[in-house]
Structure formats: C-alpha cells, structure tokens
Design an enzyme around this catalytic site. Structure first.
Site, mmCIF file in Angstrom:
data_model
loop_
_atom_site.group_PDB
_atom_site.id
_atom_site.type_symbol
_atom_site.label_atom_id
_atom_site.label_comp_id
_atom_site.label_asym_id
_atom_site.label_seq_id
_atom_site.Cartn_x
_atom_site.Cartn_y
_atom_site.Cartn_z
ATOM 1 C CG ASN A 40 32.484 40.927 60.030
ATOM 2 O OD1 ASN A 40 32.639 40.116 59.222
ATOM 3 N ND2 ASN A 40 32.712 40.933 61.335
ATOM 4 C CE LYS A 42 36.696 47.304 53.682
ATOM 5 N NZ LYS A 42 37.856 47.322 54.026
ATOM 6 C CB VAL A 85 45.870 43.755 50.582
ATOM 7 C CG1 VAL A 85 46.547 43.177 52.040
ATOM 8 C CG2 VAL A 85 46.165 42.605 49.279
ATOM 9 C CD GLN A 86 40.515 45.636 56.147
ATOM 10 O OE1 GLN A 86 39.721 45.450 55.266
ATOM 11 N NE2 GLN A 86 40.557 46.557 56.688
ATOM 12 C CG ASP A 111 41.385 49.313 49.005
ATOM 13 O OD1 ASP A 111 40.331 49.748 49.350
ATOM 14 O OD2 ASP A 111 41.807 48.445 49.912
ATOM 15 C CB VAL A 261 34.006 59.798 55.356
ATOM 16 C CG1 VAL A 261 35.214 59.031 54.627
ATOM 17 C CG2 VAL A 261 34.100 61.419 55.389
ATOM 18 N N GLY A 369 43.181 13.440 -2.461
ATOM 19 C CA GLY A 369 42.421 14.414 -1.767
ATOM 20 C C GLY A 369 42.027 15.651 -2.512
ATOM 21 C CD GLU A 370 39.698 15.795 -5.145
ATOM 22 O OE1 GLU A 370 40.076 16.303 -5.985
ATOM 23 O OE2 GLU A 370 40.445 14.375 -4.902
ATOM 24 N N GLY A 371 41.347 18.933 -1.053
ATOM 25 C CA GLY A 371 41.316 20.215 -0.253
ATOM 26 C C GLY A 371 40.486 20.611 0.744
#
Length: 921
Positions: A40, A42, A85-86, A111, A261, A369-371
């Site tokens: 909570n 966090k 992962v808690q 973490d 801390v 066709g011409e390409g």
C-alpha cells in the site's frame, strides 16, 4: 526531494511522449498483513508520482508454476517497466524464491534481486544494472550529508542478498574501504568503532550500542524490530538495530526507525521504475531505429531471382520487429522469416507523428512490367541501408495464380527483393486462403438460402432460423439488425405477425442479380462459367455461375481498405451480393454471415512483417486486383508503418498498374478512406516501354525483344515520351511532387537514358534520375532516394479529383477526361440501368474504381502513347458496397486468368534433401 524530482520527470515524459506513463507491477502471493502494508505504501507513492501501478495478487494456494506463468506475462507486457515480487512468498505450496526472483526480466527487475543484476553490481557495472532499493536509498542518504564517500572507512553489519551484500558492493565501487561484519565477527564493537560510515542490517533489536560508534560517524539503521512496550496500545514498539537514543549523541548523522530508511526504500523503487521507463523510451522510441543491415555480394551477370534470394541469410524476424520498435506481445511469429503484427500498435502509437508517405507508380507498361516492385524495394534499401533513414516498404501480397501462370513471382527482382521470395510468393501466412474460405462460405450461404426459401413455408423457415432451445426462442444479434432494417422494432420472437415473419424469413433473392461468385487462388480457365445445383438433392434448382480468382474477391478489397477489426466487420455486413425480386439490395448481414466472416478474417487483418535483401522492414498485406478493385496494399499496414518510422522516416508503398489506374485509385479511393496524405509520387519509366509508346512493335512475354528495343533509337523514344508526360501531368493534377525513376536496362544507351531524364524534367517532374538498383541493390537507387528526400520537403497540396457527392456519370466523366484524355464517355444500356439502380439504392455517392485495360490510357490496349479525342465506352457498372466503390467496366476482362501453354510451374521443383524450392521466379 526524490519524489518531487521523479514527479517532474514523469510530467516531462508525458509531454514528450503523449499517452505514456511509467508502469510498475507488484506481484504478491498470499495475504500477509506486513506485505499488504508495504504494498500500500508503494502504491500510494506511485500514484503521487504519476506511475501507473498494478497490484497482482495470487492466492496462497498458488504453485510455483502459477507464479512463473504470471511473471512471464508481466515480462512480456510493454506497459510494465518496473516489476517486483513482494517477499516473502506466502504460499501453502513449496516455491523456490531464488528461481522466482531470477525469472523476472533483468531490465524490469527494479528490486535488483536477480542474479544478473547482482552480478553486475558486484563487478562494478553500476550504470547497467538495477541496485536493490534499500542499499540504493542508504547511498542516497549518505550523499545527502555532503560527506565524500571516497577514501572513508565503511562498515556494513549484515550480509543478506537484499541489503548487506549489495551495500558492501555499492560502497566499494564508490571508493570506500569496506568491512562486512556478521554474526560470526569477533570484536564487533572494535570494528564498529573504526567506521566513518556505518550501515546496520542485522535484524537484532538495538544490537549496536551508542558507545561503540566513532564520534562524527554517519549511521544508517536498516533494522525493523518489535520490542515489548506496555505504553503502546499494541503492547510493542518498533526499534532499529542501533540503540538510537545513545547513538545519536555520537553520530553526525543518523536515520531514525521508523521513518528513515523505509521511506527512502520506497522512493528508490519509484526512481528505479522511472529509470527503467526512460531506458525503455530510449530503446523503443520511434525515430531512433538501430538496424543491422545485410551486405550484398553483387555478381555479374546477375543471377536468377531465386538464386539471389536463397544466397541471402535473412535476419530472424523477431530481430527485425525489435529493430523497428515493435514489442514482443505485438508480434506473432510464423517461423523465422515472417510474422503477423497486432493492430494494438496503432493504439500505442496513436499520439506519435506520421512519417513521409511515398507512392510508387509507373507509366503505361508493356506486358512485361516496368519494375515498380523492384523500384519500391530498391528505394527502401537505399533510404535505409545506405542513407540510414527509418523506412518501411508496404507492398501487396501476390496471388498464386500468376505466380504459377505466366507472370511469376512479385517479390521484386535482382538485388531488390523481399525475402525469402518463396515464402512471399506462396502461402505467406494464409491470408489469401482465409479470404477464399470466407468468400466461398458467403457464396454457399446465398444458394443455400434460395434453396431453403424455395422448399419451405414461412413458418418452417422461421422455426429453423429462430429455433427453440430449452423452451426459449431468441433472436441473435445479427437477426435483431435485420429486424431493425425492416422497421420491425421487436425483440420477442413470439410477437411477430405473419406479415412480419414473412418479411423476416424471405430475402427473395433474384438469382439473375447475384454478383457474388466463388473464388480460387489458381488460374483455371475452365471455371469461368459453370452450372451449379445439378445433384438430385438440389431438387432442380440450378443456375449458371462462375469462379473468380481469390484476389478479385470484394473481401480482399475490404481487407485492404479497412482501418481495424470493427471497420472490417461493418464493411463485410454492407457487402451487397444480389438484389431481391423487388429490387432491394441483399447484403451479407441479411444472410447472417457477417460475424463468421470476421472470425475467418481475424488473423488476416494483421499485416505481415518481412524484410528486403538488405535487411530493411517490409509489410506485405492484402493484394486486391488493380482493375475491378483499387490495386493497393492495406491501409492498416501503411498506418502502422507511418507511426513506426516516426516523423522523419519514410513509408514507400506501391500502386498497381500505371499511374492512370493504380495511382488514381490510390488517391481517390485509398487516401479518401484512410485520411492519409502522400508527400511524393515516384513514377517508374523504362526506355523499353517508352519506345513501345512511340510506335515500336508489340512486346510479348516469352518472345525475344525486336531490335528496336535493343538498339539506340532516340526518335522513337522521344515520340513515346508523350505517355511519360501525360502520367507526370496526372500525378501533378493531385498536387503531389513527382520524381521519375528511369529503370535502366543493360540494352539502354546513355543518350536514351539522358533523353528520358530531360523529357521528365521538362514535363514538370520535381526530379528525374537513372536507377540501376536491379543489378546493384540499394546502391543503385541512391540518387532516387536523395531526390525523394528533397521532394518530401517540397510543398504537397494534395487534393482529390472529384467530390463523391457528384452524380455517378459525372465522376466517371471526370476520370475519363482528366486522367485518360478522353473526349467523353458513352454508357451502354446495361450501365445506364446500373446507374439508375445504384442511385436508387443509395450507393451513388461512392467513389469510382475504373476497370480498364492497363496497357493503354484508353480502353483499347492497341492505342499507345497519349491518345486523345476518344469516347470511353462503359459496358456495365458493378458495386463493391462493402469495400466502398462502384466499378464501371470498360471493355471486357476476365476475373479468372487461365494457364498459358508453358506455365511457370514447369521450372519449379523441390530439392528432396534440403527442402529448398528451385526454379521459382
């Protein structure tokens, strides 16, 4: 301070990348009270900073496999940048914590608990890893004192993987002299007394006494312990590992417990998440591609297309996807060389600017066709592999009919190909097969409905269409839509009157008006006219029908013009397959097949990712006919590519046939529906075709070219440039700069090529350049690429040729006169009837898609050059209402090609040992 700084960084991220938010996922197993409290904290911190936090909670019955599955999903989620992962894992089942923490992707392990991040920290790679949050917070607190760490003596009490061991490494790589103490350390008080910096993480209440501490030392207390206290309601209070009351008298700085801390640990978790998001943006930011290009080994004479294709080792397609900024969950791999791309990319990049949009077209071609395809690939190879621009090619998927017939493949040619060409030209990912299945299901539904209506009463039809299931009758959603179309606003099947039942169950299709044919992706002339229903079980219901080739299906045109699944489904529902005997249009929705067509096409709607010989990305998607349809690849592929290349990148697409057909439809149909605006037209011309337009002899596939085409003839060439001039004029009519690509053949002389370049510039082209990409790859199209870059900076005042609200006849006349050069048009009686019918049915405001020969600007393939003064005959008009256009038929044409005397498949074979395809071209 840290939270305020992070909050500002997140704001700046959102401003630079609209719609983006750093994402944090917290995975919890079980329901421990202390874990809930920490989580909570966090979540609250994340919300304050602007991080999108997601709490995933698994029950305490979760197994190790359950947890690993969840981790794999979060690793692949591009919206998750930080992931923790808690601990501890509160499960009834045995779970290996080490295995779980190492399963987290290192680039998301905020973490810092995975072995990879721990290893990087231990060897000093501080800029390339995540540091565990508590040591990182301790280090930040030490920095805040202003005391230099370098050269100081530091003591760390505790050696856990979470605090003690990483704290040691962190202090060491910040140039402190570090001693780690633990439960086996003798003379602990003596060691503590030497410390300029003391970090305690032993987990023992007030273990470190105040008198041990060196005067002036910095003391960081990471301990959280509970001791009895009768004055507290809970009967206990929280203390650290240091006797705070006496230690604070000797220390220069000391952290309290609680409130020291702990909050910094949470702040550092947020900081690592923001850092991870920043790294993610640097890596996947549109406009910052890092691509590994393939080096070509050119050979002379140029080998066959299949030899060149198979001599190349394509990059793994997931690497190509990563290089262009696609996320793993946005890509479905079909082997090593092709993949489907999810439409979710458009949602992710919706706020990003589009790149430059280039269409490749051509002069009126010879039958050879011409390409254009070769030029498309050569241009993107030049822009990408040689000029290092972000560039995508978007091309049509070829039909297997021509591949096995007379034309061969359509992957480009020489050193400008989409590879592997055998994958490109054959099944690819099955899109055309899906269209075949969907088309033929609808065809079957039409005849089945006529049959059932002929052989059943109204009530029998109704009972079968709306059956009673467990005593309950209910309309399906698609049946509700039909009722609404009929003006019947009822949802109870028992409430319909006999007249309403009759209207509902009887489509009353007039067989003579059926326009929907069965299809097959094979050239088979003997299916051009067939009789169906000859079995006795059909009770005498027969009719004349036909097979068309699959790429002529309206479903293919819908796929090419849809801008998403929902739009595709709506277009399917609007497809008109016939008229009723009262002259009302009968749609796919009326037949109840809209939903199932969408299901059959749900994968086909995703563009196919491939690559060129030089490693530039290609989208291969949709391949509608260029006569009875619009002859362009999909809107969706273009839109995704434009977002991926970024504002300074290029998307190069190709329009089928000559500019009078494919380009005109690209502008008036595709761009009208997509909302996209082109920046440059590349017009492909060849000396060979221009000589033909100047009066040269016929050019025939499989027959050697007459000498007029292999010897210099400037007079013939100059006369034929009338066609080039007209097609340049056609492109400029739409307000877009034109660059002429003169596709050079080995028989062309320098004087001939120079003449074409000169004529093109005099006709109003922005630039004209000679190209040798077929023999040289991207290098041979460098001049073209630079010209396109310059042209893309020029003003592009794109405009449509006509307003769709004009009468049908006026729209046809505008195209005939402005684009083809006709004096006027003539509608034959059947076409006149269709104009009246479609206008009455409400389809008169659709764009026009002219079905005309591609071998001449006129309706007569023998008229070359730039004919004028002719009257264009309109034989018939048909409607592709779902795709969204009317297509007038100019002259006769087949929608089912036949096989020639010697089809291409004579040369195609399979190596039984290697499995390689031989002979395909």
């Amino acid at each position: 301070q840290v939270r305020d700084r992070l909050k500002q960084q997140v704001v700046e991220m959102k401003e630079k990348f609209p719609g983006f938010r750093p994402g944090l996922a917290i995975l919890q197993v079980g329901n421990r009270d202390d874990s809930n409290l920490y989580i909570n904290m966090k979540l609250k911190a994340a919300a304050e900073i602007g991080i999108s936090a997601n709490h995933i909670k698994l029950p305490n019955t979760a197994t190790e496999a359950d947890v690993l599955k969840c981790i794999a999903s979060l690793n692949a989620d591009p919206a998750v940048h930080g992931f923790i992962v808690q601990l501890p894992l509160d499960s009834d089942k045995p779970i290996n914590t080490e295995k779980i923490t190492n399963a987290v992707a290192p680039e998301k392990d905020v973490d810092g608990l995975s072995s990879i991040n721990a290893g990087k920290l231990s060897r000093g790679d501080l800029g390339d890893c995540f540091i565990p949050c508590t040591p990182k917070g301790c280090m930040e607190l030490i920095r805040q004192t202003g005391v230099q760490v370098a050269g100081k003596r530091a003591v760390v009490i505790g050696r856990s993987k979470i605090v003690g061991a990483p704290m040691h490494d962190l202090l060491l790589w910040n140039n402190a002299t570090v001693t780690t103490c633990h439960s086996k350390t003798s003379a602990l008080a003596e060691e503590v007394g030497k410390a300029d910096i003391l970090v305690v993480a032993a987990g023992k209440a007030e273990m470190v006494k105040g008198e041990w501490i060196k005067p002036g030392a910095i003391v960081i207390d990471c301990g959280i312990n509970h001791v009895p206290d009768s004055t507290k309601a809970s009967g206990k209070r929280v203390v650290g590992d240091v006797a705070y009351s006496t230690a604070k008298e000797r220390a220069s700085y000391i952290t309290p417990v609680p409130g020291g801390v702990g909050p910094m640990t949470v702040a550092m978790l947020m900081q690592s998440t923001v850092e991870s998001a920043q790294r993610f943006l640097e890596k996947f930011q549109p406009g910052k591609w890092t691509i590994q290009y393939n080096q070509l080994t050119l050979k002379m004479p140029v080998p066959s297309d299949i030899e060149i294709s198979q001599s190349c080792t394509p990059k793994p397609i997931d690497q190509v996807a990563k290089e262009v900024g696609l996320f793993p969950d946005e890509v479905e791999l079909y082997g090593q060389t092709k993949a489907k791309v999810h439409l979710s990319v458009l949602k992710r990049l919706k706020d990003h600017p589009d790149g430059k949009y280039v269409v490749v077209t051509g002069i009126t071609p010879t039958p050879l066709g011409e390409g254009k395809s070769t030029t498309t690939v050569g241009l993107v190879q030049a822009l990408g592999a040689h000029l290092h621009q972000n560039v995508f090619a978007c091309v049509r998927q070829p039909s297997q009919g021509p591949t096995f017939g007379i034309k061969g493949g359509a992957a480009g040619g020489g050193y400008c190909q989409v590879v592997p060409m055998e994958e490109f030209n054959l099944h690819l990912t099955g899109d055309i097969h899906a269209i075949t299945a969907a088309n033929n299901l609808l065809a079957a539904a039409i005849d089945a409905r006529i049959f059932h209506e002929l052989t059943q009463s109204d009530q029998a039809l109704y009972n079968r269409l709306v059956p009673s299931v467990n005593g309950v009758r209910k309309f399906s959603d698609i049946q509700i839509r039909r009722l609404q179309k009929l003006g019947i606003n009822k949802t109870d099947p028992m409430a319909l009157t006999e007249e309403e039942v009759n209207s509902f169950v009887r489509l009353d299709i007039d067989p003579g008006t059926i326009t929907w044919q069965r299809v097959l992706d094979t050239n088979d002339r003997f299916l051009r006219k067939i009789t169906i229903g000859q079995s006795p079980t059909e009770k005498g219901y027969t009719r004349t029908a036909q097979f068309d080739i699959t790429v002529s299906s309206e479903i293919m045109a819908v796929l090419a013009l849809a801008d998403g699944l929902d739009d595709m489904k709506k277009r399917f529902g609007r497809m008109v397959v016939a008229s009723s005997k009262k002259g009302q249009p009968v749609t796919a929705d009326d037949l109840g097949v809209t939903g199932v067509l969408a299901v059959l096409m749900k994968d086909a709607v995703k563009p196919n990712l491939m690559q060129t010989l030089e490693g530039t990305p290609v989208f291969v998607h949709a391949g509608p006919f260029a006569n009875i349809a619009h002859g362009n690849s999909s809107v969706l592929a273009d839109k995704i590519a434009l977002k991926l290349v970024g504002k300074d990148g290029f998307v190069v697409t190709e329009a089928g046939f000559g500019a009078d057909i494919g380009m005109e439809k690209f502008f008036n149909i595709k761009c009208r529906y997509s909302g996209l605006r082109p920046h440059v037209v590349v017009l492909v011309a060849t000396v060979r075709a221009l000589k033909m337009h100047g009066g040269g002899p016929a050019v025939t596939a499989g027959v050697p070219l007459p000498k007029e085409y292999t010897e210099e003839n400037l007079q013939l060439l100059a006369k034929g440039c009338s066609n080039l001039n007209k097609q340049i004029q056609n492109a400029r009519m739409f307000g877009v700069p034109v660059v002429v690509a003169v596709n050079a053949f080995k028989t062309d002389t320098k004087a001939e090529l120079a003449l074409v370049v000169q004529q093109a510039k005099e006709a109003g082209a922005f630039d004209a350049v000679e190209c040798t990409h077929w023999a040289e790859g991207g290098k041979g199209a460098l001049a073209l690429a630079k010209a396109v870059q310059r042209a893309s900076q020029a003003p592009s005042n794109f405009r449509f040729l006509y307003n769709v609200e004009l009468p049908v006849v006026d729209k046809i006349r505008l195209i005939a006169q402005q684009v083809y050069g006709a004096r006027d048009i003539e509608l034959l009686p059947e076409a006149q009837d269709k104009v009246a019918l479609y206008t009455k049915q409400g389809f008169g405001n659709l764009p026009i898609c002219m079905a005309k020969t591609h071998l001449s600007l006129s309706h007569d393939p023998e008229q070359k050059g730039a004919p004028t003064g002719f009257v264009l005959p309109i034989r018939d008009i048909r409607a592709s209402v779902g795709a969204g256009f009317l297509y007038p038929l100019v002259g006769t044409m087949s929608t089912m090609p036949g096989l020639p005397t010697r089809p291409c498949f004579y040369d195609i074979d399979l190596d039984p040992v290697s499995g390689a395809v031989n002979g395909l071209f």
